[in-house]
Structure formats: structure tokens, C-alpha cells
Design an enzyme around this catalytic site. Sequence first.
Site, PDB file in Angstrom:
ATOM      1  N   VAL A   1      19.461  18.173   1.291  1.00 48.16           N
ATOM      2  CA  VAL A   1      20.536  18.094   0.281  1.00 48.16           C
ATOM      3  C   VAL A   1      21.934  18.008   0.887  1.00 48.16           C
ATOM      4  CG1 VAL A   1      19.274  19.251  -1.595  1.00 48.16           C
ATOM      5  CG2 VAL A   1      20.685  20.614  -0.062  1.00 48.16           C
TER       6      VAL A   1
ATOM      7  N   TYR B   1      27.268  33.803  -0.327  1.00 48.07           N
ATOM      8  CA  TYR B   1      26.220  33.279  -1.215  1.00 48.07           C
ATOM      9  C   TYR B   1      26.709  33.341  -2.671  1.00 48.07           C
ATOM     10  CZ  TYR B   1      21.619  33.110  -3.538  1.00 48.07           C
ATOM     11  OH  TYR B   1      20.547  32.792  -4.340  1.00 48.07           O
ATOM     12  N   ALA B   2      27.291  34.486  -3.052  1.00 52.82           N
ATOM     13  CA  ALA B   2      27.819  34.629  -4.418  1.00 52.82           C
ATOM     14  C   ALA B   2      28.879  33.561  -4.682  1.00 52.82           C
ATOM     15  CB  ALA B   2      28.400  36.019  -4.610  1.00 52.82           C
TER      16      ALA B   2
ATOM     17  N   SER C   1      29.145  30.691  -3.179  1.00 56.03           N
ATOM     18  CA  SER C   1      28.511  29.362  -3.214  1.00 56.03           C
ATOM     19  C   SER C   1      27.875  29.099  -4.577  1.00 56.03           C
ATOM     20  CB  SER C   1      27.463  29.220  -2.094  1.00 56.03           C
ATOM     21  OG  SER C   1      26.274  29.927  -2.399  1.00 56.03           O
TER      22      SER C   1
HETATM   23  P1  NDP Z   1      12.841  29.787  -0.606  1.00 54.56           P
HETATM   24  O1  NDP Z   1      13.414  30.109   0.725  1.00 54.56           O
HETATM   25  O2  NDP Z   1      11.390  30.004  -0.832  1.00 54.56           O
HETATM   26  O3  NDP Z   1      13.237  28.300  -1.052  1.00 54.56           O
HETATM   27  C1  NDP Z   1      14.446  27.699  -0.696  1.00 54.56           C
HETATM   28  C2  NDP Z   1      14.144  26.273  -0.343  1.00 54.56           C
HETATM   29  O4  NDP Z   1      15.357  25.583  -0.076  1.00 54.56           O
HETATM   30  C3  NDP Z   1      13.275  26.149   0.924  1.00 54.56           C
HETATM   31  O5  NDP Z   1      12.190  25.300   0.650  1.00 54.56           O
HETATM   32  C4  NDP Z   1      14.230  25.518   1.933  1.00 54.56           C
HETATM   33  O6  NDP Z   1      13.609  24.676   2.873  1.00 54.56           O
HETATM   34  C5  NDP Z   1      15.090  24.694   0.988  1.00 54.56           C
HETATM   35  N1  NDP Z   1      16.302  24.231   1.644  1.00 54.56           N
HETATM   36  C6  NDP Z   1      17.199  24.939   2.359  1.00 54.56           C
HETATM   37  N2  NDP Z   1      18.152  24.125   2.832  1.00 54.56           N
HETATM   38  C7  NDP Z   1      17.848  22.869   2.425  1.00 54.56           C
HETATM   39  C8  NDP Z   1      18.433  21.604   2.601  1.00 54.56           C
HETATM   40  N3  NDP Z   1      19.562  21.435   3.324  1.00 54.56           N
HETATM   41  N4  NDP Z   1      17.852  20.526   2.027  1.00 54.56           N
HETATM   42  C9  NDP Z   1      16.735  20.659   1.302  1.00 54.56           C
HETATM   43  N5  NDP Z   1      16.102  21.838   1.109  1.00 54.56           N
HETATM   44  C10 NDP Z   1      16.668  22.927   1.668  1.00 54.56           C
HETATM   45  O7  NDP Z   1      13.685  30.678  -1.639  1.00 54.56           O
HETATM   46  P2  NDP Z   1      13.661  30.745  -3.239  1.00 54.56           P
HETATM   47  O8  NDP Z   1      12.512  30.008  -3.793  1.00 54.56           O
HETATM   48  O9  NDP Z   1      13.878  32.163  -3.569  1.00 54.56           O
HETATM   49  O10 NDP Z   1      15.036  29.988  -3.593  1.00 54.56           O
HETATM   50  C11 NDP Z   1      15.117  28.887  -4.484  1.00 54.56           C
HETATM   51  C12 NDP Z   1      16.485  28.887  -5.161  1.00 54.56           C
HETATM   52  O11 NDP Z   1      16.580  30.046  -6.001  1.00 54.56           O
HETATM   53  C13 NDP Z   1      17.658  28.978  -4.178  1.00 54.56           C
HETATM   54  O12 NDP Z   1      18.714  28.144  -4.622  1.00 54.56           O
HETATM   55  C14 NDP Z   1      18.077  30.434  -4.279  1.00 54.56           C
HETATM   56  O13 NDP Z   1      19.431  30.598  -3.933  1.00 54.56           O
HETATM   57  C15 NDP Z   1      17.806  30.707  -5.745  1.00 54.56           C
HETATM   58  N6  NDP Z   1      17.697  32.112  -6.099  1.00 54.56           N
HETATM   59  C16 NDP Z   1      16.680  32.895  -5.607  1.00 54.56           C
HETATM   60  C17 NDP Z   1      16.600  34.235  -5.974  1.00 54.56           C
HETATM   61  C18 NDP Z   1      15.513  35.136  -5.484  1.00 54.56           C
HETATM   62  O14 NDP Z   1      15.578  36.348  -5.767  1.00 54.56           O
HETATM   63  N7  NDP Z   1      14.505  34.647  -4.803  1.00 54.56           N
HETATM   64  C19 NDP Z   1      17.600  34.844  -6.871  1.00 54.56           C
HETATM   65  C20 NDP Z   1      18.608  33.917  -7.330  1.00 54.56           C
HETATM   66  C21 NDP Z   1      18.641  32.614  -6.953  1.00 54.56           C
HETATM   67  P3  NDP Z   1      13.234  25.219   4.364  1.00 54.56           P
HETATM   68  O15 NDP Z   1      12.086  26.162   4.174  1.00 54.56           O
HETATM   69  O16 NDP Z   1      12.898  23.982   5.106  1.00 54.56           O
HETATM   70  O17 NDP Z   1      14.459  25.948   4.865  1.00 54.56           O
END
Ligand code: NDP
Length: 258
Positions: A63, A154-155, A157
Site C-alpha cells: 500500500v 498509531y493513534a 495515523s
Molecule cells: P495483522 O498484523 O494480522 O494484519 C495487518 C496486515 O497488514 C498484515 O497482513 C501486513 O502484512 C499488512 N501490511 C502491513 N504493511 C503493509 C503494506 N505496506 N502493504 C500491504 N500490506 C501491509 O493485524 P490486524 O489484522 O490486527 O490488523 C488489520 C487492521 O486492523 C490494521 O489496519 C490495524 O491497524 C487495524 N486494527 C486492529 C486492531 C486489533 O486489535 N487487532 C484494533 C484496531 C485496528 P505483513 O504480514 O506482510 O506485514
Amino acid sequence: MGLDKRVCLVLGGAGDIGAAICKRLAESDATVILAGRSEEKVQAAVDELAAADIAVHSAIVDVTDVASCKNAISEIVSKYGKLDVLVNSAGISDIAPVLLGKIANWKSVLETNTLGAFIASQAALRPMISKRYGRIIHIGSISAEVGAPYNAIYAASKAGVAGLVRSLALEVAGLGITVNGVQPGYVRTKLFHQTQGARAKLKGVTLEKHEQSLVDDTPTGTLVSLEDVASLVEYLAREESQSITGQLLNVDGGRTAR
Ligand code: NDP
């Protein structure tokens, strides 16, 4: 109704929340493209869904990379004729007190979470505008609304994502495109364990004790499940959600209601 024949791209699709969203959209008969930046992780996520009899397609997308987002979406449009739904679940975090935070880490968080949301939205807009139809859904966080000690970047962002959602929703409201943010509370995922593990360490308590404090702080008395997030995303992806736009919907067990 449902998502029959809708073409949905899920960025960060190999992550825990992203994969749950892919599963939910596919169960609603959408054509799902699970995208991530690591070929290995994308394949593992696709294989895991296939083992549960859920078929999804795959793409490699970073992304933070304009060309990567544009090329992936061009390929989708060439193959399927359109892109109906963009879900952006890509995200990273950096736990540190502001006093000790590293600028390089802050840049990465902003580049991935905020700028990435802009880049992905921009790439999706052209095909959506040409069809006068689209659903853009960003996974934000309740930390856009409440303080997140040791996770300020993070907050910030995610507050940036909220600003994008509201503003872009107004720009494209007359074009059949809705833009919304889904803001989860605490969901047990890889990111959660990394983030909360580091927070527990800073507080000098075990992860178990820290997790219990998060549960105690949640009015429903339970953390949010992957399915809780995925089913709201699936609803927002539907045609019938047309009057919901520019909204930031918290899935947080009532945490922000206080
Ligand atoms: P995960 O770490 O399981 O998922 C995050 C995903 O983002 C990973 O697959 C990671 O890939 C991918 N990613 C990171 N950087 C990039 C990039 N530059 N391009 C494409 N993909 C990228 O965490 P979650 O499932 O918890 O997070 C999903 C979303 O939910 C996020 O936006 C997070 O901020 C948000 N969120 C999560 C919460 C929680 O409690 N879990 C609470 C609030 C929000 P890779 O593994 O290759 O790094």
C-alpha cells in the site's frame, strides 16, 4: 442483495482481520482478491481459506507503493471489468513512549497506515468513478478517537484515516461511491499480540494481566472477534448500504460510548 458478482479487493488480506473479511465477503458470493505485500503470506492465507472450501484470488500489493496499487487494480479491471469494493486492512504499529519514539518508525507507521490509505483510495477511484459505483472501506481504529498511550503515532495515523474517510466521502458522494471507516477496539490478532505484548512490557505486567485489564475496560466484557469486524465490513460492501457514507463505525464492545 448480497455481494453476488461484486469484485472486492482486500488489502492487508493475509492479516488476521483481512483474511476474516475475505472469508465473509466470499461467503456472500463476492469475487474476492486477497492482497498482501508478502507472496508467501498471501499464498498461506489463500491456502488456509481453500482448506475451508473458500475460494479467493490473490494479488501482491504494497500500500505504500503507488505503482503497486495502480498495477494491481488495473489487472483486476482488465480481468473482471470493474472494481466494486476496496477494503484496506493493511496496518502496522510502533509501541514507544513519545519521549523515546524513533522518527524512522513514525514515518513507517504514517506511510503505511495513513499515506497507504490515500494511495489505495486514489488507485481505486478511477474505475469506480467510471462505473458510478463503489464501496471504499478502511479499517481504522478507535485510537483515532481515544488516547492510546505508548502508541501515539498509531493513534495519529488512524486519525488521519478518519479525516480521509470523511473528506473523500464528500468528494464522491454524488458518484455512487461510499467511503467509510470501521474502527475496531481490541481484536486478538498478530498485531494485537505484538502491540499489547510491548505495552504489557512497558507497564511491567504479564500479557495475560494486561489482556484482562483490556477486557475489564470493555463494557460488553469481551474483546472484539474477527467476525464482528468482518460482518460490518460485509454490510458496508453491499449495495443496500448506499446511505451510509463518511462514517467511522466503532466495533469496540461499547468502549468509546463512555
Ligand atoms: P495483522 O498484523 O494480522 O494484519 C495487518 C496486515 O497488514 C498484515 O497482513 C501486513 O502484512 C499488512 N501490511 C502491513 N504493511 C503493509 C503494506 N505496506 N502493504 C500491504 N500490506 C501491509 O493485524 P490486524 O489484522 O490486527 O490488523 C488489520 C487492521 O486492523 C490494521 O489496519 C490495524 O491497524 C487495524 N486494527 C486492529 C486492531 C486489533 O486489535 N487487532 C484494533 C484496531 C485496528 P505483513 O504480514 O506482510 O506485514
